[in-house]
Design an enzyme around this catalytic site. Structure first.
Site: not given
Length: 304
Positions: A88, A198
């Site tokens: 990420s 996400h």
């Protein structure tokens, strides 16, 4: 040397991390921070409240910068990695270390990204949970069945061969924590996060990220970086769009590990930055014994 550089995302922050880097990298950790964000790492390393450094607007640039400086030190000892990956937020560390964007530009992007993601999850009543399973295909199938029944559960992270991270409404995650068999899972562990990152919950954050990315320059890199959104090597022409899409798509870290192992068969895998989370993911996914953690100057200085 055929090695992989891996960088952590939010959640790896630790009180005082990076204090040993301040003298050597003051230009990055103090001057660039002060000019770009209005605060410096010198101020943050003195914070004694863990809740303060958990805030997205603090944690993300803090982790990025500390990991980046340790990455510079690792490259001095080992040379450039064959490939870089990040979880990420850590993807930005890999890209900056690889020369695809500047440190200053990344700080701007990370700041806007963090604020937009935080805003998107506020009052959403969503969260995330780690799912531990011995039968990943059955667990994924169970999630699909729940979605078909109108219970929206998203897979936010594919971490390793036995763990994914799901996101959804807090009440649904609480139910699954008490009933992991509904996911054909061993355990469902709620995570201490602000919301369903996400996932479609943070789709509104993409506009702000797209705007700031349009203003930065993308360069040809010094080594390959495999991206979260597709687990494939970066292509300059589509990099900005991949970073925008990363916001509300699954982090395919496990797929990145497998693809790199199959394509490059690296000799070494090194987690670089606070914590050791990415090293653990590799250990659970492939049989390589050459997995290390570089989260201090002493650990880097011990390299041959």
């Amino acid at each position: 040397m055929n090695w992989v550089a891996m960088f952590p995302g939010q959640g790896s922050q630790e009180l005082g991390m990076g204090s040993e880097l301040l003298d050597k990298y003051s230009d990055y950790l103090n001057e660039e921070f002060k000019n770009t964000l209005g605060w410096s790492i010198s101020e943050i390393v003195q914070v004694e409240d863990k809740e303060e450094i958990k805030k997205t607007n603090i944690a993300q640039p803090y982790i990025f910068a500390v990991s980046y400086c340790y990455g510079l030190e690792a490259i001095k000892k080992l040379g450039n990695p064959k490939v870089g990956i990040g979880h990420s937020l850590g993807e930005y560390t890999a890209l900056v270390l690889g020369g695809y964007m500047s440190f200053k530009d990344a700080l701007k992007v990370i700041s806007v990204r963090g604020e937009a993601m935080q805003k998107a999850v506020e009052r959403s009543n969503t969260s995330m949970a780690a799912v531990l399973t011995s039968d990943m295909s059955s667990t994924i199938s169970s999630i699909q069945k729940l979605n078909e029944q109108g219970i929206e559960i998203n897979i936010s992270n594919y971490n390793d061969a036995s763990q994914i991270v799901i996101s959804g409404l807090i009440e649904d995650l609480d139910y699954l924590k008490s009933n992991p068999k509904d996911l054909d899972a061993k355990r469902v562990i709620p995570l201490d996060v602000a919301g369903a990152f996400h996932s479609p919950t943070v789709t509104p954050a993409k506009n702000a990220l797209e705007t700031v990315l349009n203003d930065i320059e993308i360069n040809t890199g010094n080594f390959e970086v495999y991206l979260n959104v597709n687990a494939e090597p970066v292509e300059i022409s589509t990099l900005k769009q991949c970073l925008v899409d990363q916001i509300d798509n699954s982090v395919r870290f496990y797929n990145q590990i497998i693809n790199i192992q199959n394509a490059l068969k690296p000799d070494y895998w090194y987690h670089i930055g606070p914590g050791s989370v990415t090293a653990g993911m590799v250990k659970k996914s492939i049989s390589s014994k050459e997995i290390g953690v570089l989260n201090s100057l002493s650990s880097i200085n011990e390299l041959n």
